[in-house]
Design a protein around this motif. Structure first.
Motif, PDB file in Angstrom:
ATOM      1  N   ARG A   2       0.801  -1.203   0.000  1.00  0.00           N
ATOM      2  CA  ARG A   2       0.000   0.000   0.000  1.00  0.00           C
ATOM      3  C   ARG A   2       0.839   1.260   0.000  1.00  0.00           C
ATOM      4  O   ARG A   2       0.462   2.277  -0.546  1.00  0.00           O
ATOM      5  CB  ARG A   2      -0.910   0.012   1.235  1.00  0.00           C
ATOM      6  N   THR A 108      -2.921  -5.680  -9.422  1.00  0.00           N
ATOM      7  CA  THR A 108      -3.592  -5.214  -8.216  1.00  0.00           C
ATOM      8  C   THR A 108      -3.779  -3.703  -8.347  1.00  0.00           C
ATOM      9  O   THR A 108      -2.824  -2.978  -8.621  1.00  0.00           O
ATOM     10  CB  THR A 108      -2.760  -5.523  -6.970  1.00  0.00           C
ATOM     11  N   HIS A 110      -4.852   0.072  -6.854  1.00  0.00           N
ATOM     12  CA  HIS A 110      -4.865   0.902  -5.651  1.00  0.00           C
ATOM     13  C   HIS A 110      -5.207   2.324  -6.075  1.00  0.00           C
ATOM     14  O   HIS A 110      -5.181   2.665  -7.256  1.00  0.00           O
ATOM     15  CB  HIS A 110      -3.485   0.969  -4.984  1.00  0.00           C
ATOM     16  N   TYR A 142      -7.006  -8.058  -7.768  1.00  0.00           N
ATOM     17  CA  TYR A 142      -7.053  -7.669  -6.369  1.00  0.00           C
ATOM     18  C   TYR A 142      -7.188  -6.154  -6.325  1.00  0.00           C
ATOM     19  O   TYR A 142      -6.470  -5.438  -7.019  1.00  0.00           O
ATOM     20  CB  TYR A 142      -5.789  -8.123  -5.634  1.00  0.00           C
ATOM     21  N   TRP A 144      -7.548  -2.779  -3.770  1.00  0.00           N
ATOM     22  CA  TRP A 144      -7.439  -2.248  -2.417  1.00  0.00           C
ATOM     23  C   TRP A 144      -8.362  -1.052  -2.250  1.00  0.00           C
ATOM     24  O   TRP A 144      -8.448  -0.177  -3.108  1.00  0.00           O
ATOM     25  CB  TRP A 144      -5.997  -1.858  -2.114  1.00  0.00           C
ATOM     26  N   ASN A 210      -9.243  -6.082  -1.075  1.00  0.00           N
ATOM     27  CA  ASN A 210      -8.022  -5.962  -0.282  1.00  0.00           C
ATOM     28  C   ASN A 210      -7.138  -7.204  -0.351  1.00  0.00           C
ATOM     29  O   ASN A 210      -6.668  -7.736   0.660  1.00  0.00           O
ATOM     30  CB  ASN A 210      -8.356  -5.607   1.166  1.00  0.00           C
ATOM     31  N   GLY A 211      -6.928  -7.656  -1.580  1.00  0.00           N
ATOM     32  CA  GLY A 211      -5.962  -8.724  -1.798  1.00  0.00           C
ATOM     33  C   GLY A 211      -6.487 -10.132  -1.703  1.00  0.00           C
ATOM     34  O   GLY A 211      -5.695 -11.083  -1.722  1.00  0.00           O
TER      35      GLY A 211
END
Length: 362
Positions: A2, A108, A110, A142, A144, A210-211
């Motif tokens: 993160r 992923t 973010h 994934y 976040w 969140n993964g």
């Protein structure tokens, strides 16, 4: 990871030419309406984050997906990379194309802002992802949730006369393609606050994970004995918990599948193991309770049949290794609300087995 790593040696990929160059304070001054791409793939980033960190910021223009795809083809954005978004939106079709590339590459997603050179003008550290940007974000395997002051906005919706706002057809098709069915949550939220969704709302609606992907549950009979298997895919490995129901009791086994090398390291560091039910430690044991098998850390315990209801009614189950003081631990937790009906079916099968005549259990 993160945190935004404060690293030297980063580059910005020119939105116009697709070429890397040194970051400068005005690197986007001549392309304010195009998405800029910054690739962090220096040795320190890869040592800490394990994968490149890709920052996409600015307006999502019609050519954004083509430029990102060129980086994928060049090998600069390998599968599993971290992608950080900071965009007010832009071209919906380009955002959807980006999202599809993200899913193909198992990235992923973010929210995050890129690092600027130390002598550049101060910029906001708050990341914003609204309108079409949310479509790109949801392509992450994934995803976040927003933290701190970062802001994640509502999907672009259309309103039919007399009806609540709904996603446009191409947006709805895209959500279904990704196995996301969050349009109802968006429709409710946009009536109350069209500007931002909290991190908890993102998690509760399934927009963020969140993964971790959604858990799965199966059970089948091993002879006369019901076997329940809970599973979950996560960014750091695969999780599995099994419950084997026999007349003389349950066998509870957890598999933390993180690869052979890491599994050996974790077991060498740990001094004890335990399970958790609803985040409360239970069934503690010392080194005899965990081993390494192939690619996994394996934790196993016998459990009386009288405790079956406690496990099947729990909201979460977990398995952990810890050092002597408990300051460092390794393991996982699986949340069970989404598989509650299947747990009940297994409980019924286990209760039926317990009632069967002794002769049928031989």
């Amino acid at each position: 990871m993160r945190a935004v790593l404060m690293l030297a040696g980063i580059g910005i990929v020119s939105a116009a030419a697709g070429m890397a160059h040194a970051a400068t304070p005005d690197s986007r001054a001549d392309m304010p309406n195009q998405l800029a791409i910054q690739v962090n793939a220096d040795k320190l980033t890869l040592a800490v984050a394990k994968v490149p960190q890709i920052y996409l910021y600015g307006n999502i223009d019609a050519g954004a997906a083509d430029r990102f795809e060129a980086l994928v083809r060049s090998g600069k954005v390998p599968s599993g990379s971290d992608v950080y978004l900071n965009s007010p939106g832009g071209d919906e079709q380009a955002a959807i194309a980006l999202g599809r590339l993200f899913r193909t590459q198992a990235v992923t997603t973010h929210l995050g802002v890129p690092r600027r050179p130390s002598r550049s003008a101060p910029v906001s550290k708050v990341a914003v992802c609204t309108d079409a940007c949310t479509l790109a974000y949801m392509g992450g395997l994934y995803r976040w949730s927003a933290t701190g002051n970062d802001r994640f906005g509502a999907l672009p919706l259309r309103t039919q006369q007399g009806n609540a706002p709904q996603p446009a057809d191409h947006v709805d098709a895209y959500l279904k393609e990704l196995n996301l069915t969050a349009e109802a949550q968006y429709s409710r939220k946009i009536q109350a606050d069209p500007n931002v969704l909290s991190g908890d709302e993102m998690i509760n609606s399934g927009l963020a994970n969140n993964g971790r992907l959604a858990p799965t549950v199966t059970y089948h009979m091993m002879g006369n004995d019901p076997l329940l298997t809970l599973g979950q895919s996560a960014r750091d490995g695969q999780y599995r918990i099994t419950l084997l129901c026999k007349p003389d009791g349950l066998t509870l086994t957890a598999y933390y599948m993180v690869g052979a090398e890491r599994a050996r390291k974790l077991v060498s560091r740990a001094t004890r193991s335990y399970f958790e039910v609803d985040n409360q430690p239970t069934l503690p044991d010392n080194r005899d309770g965990f081993t390494v098998t192939s690619e996994s850390v394996v934790i196993t315990r016998p459990v009386p049949l009288s405790q079956l209801t406690q496990f099947l009614s729990a909201r979460s189950m977990g398995a952990w290794l810890a050092d002597r003081g408990g300051a460092v631990r390794y393991g996982f937790t699986i949340y069970l609300d989404s598989v509650r009906n299947r747990l009940q079916s297994y409980g019924d099968a286990c209760a039926q087995m317990a009632k069967a005549p002794a002769a049928s259990k031989r």
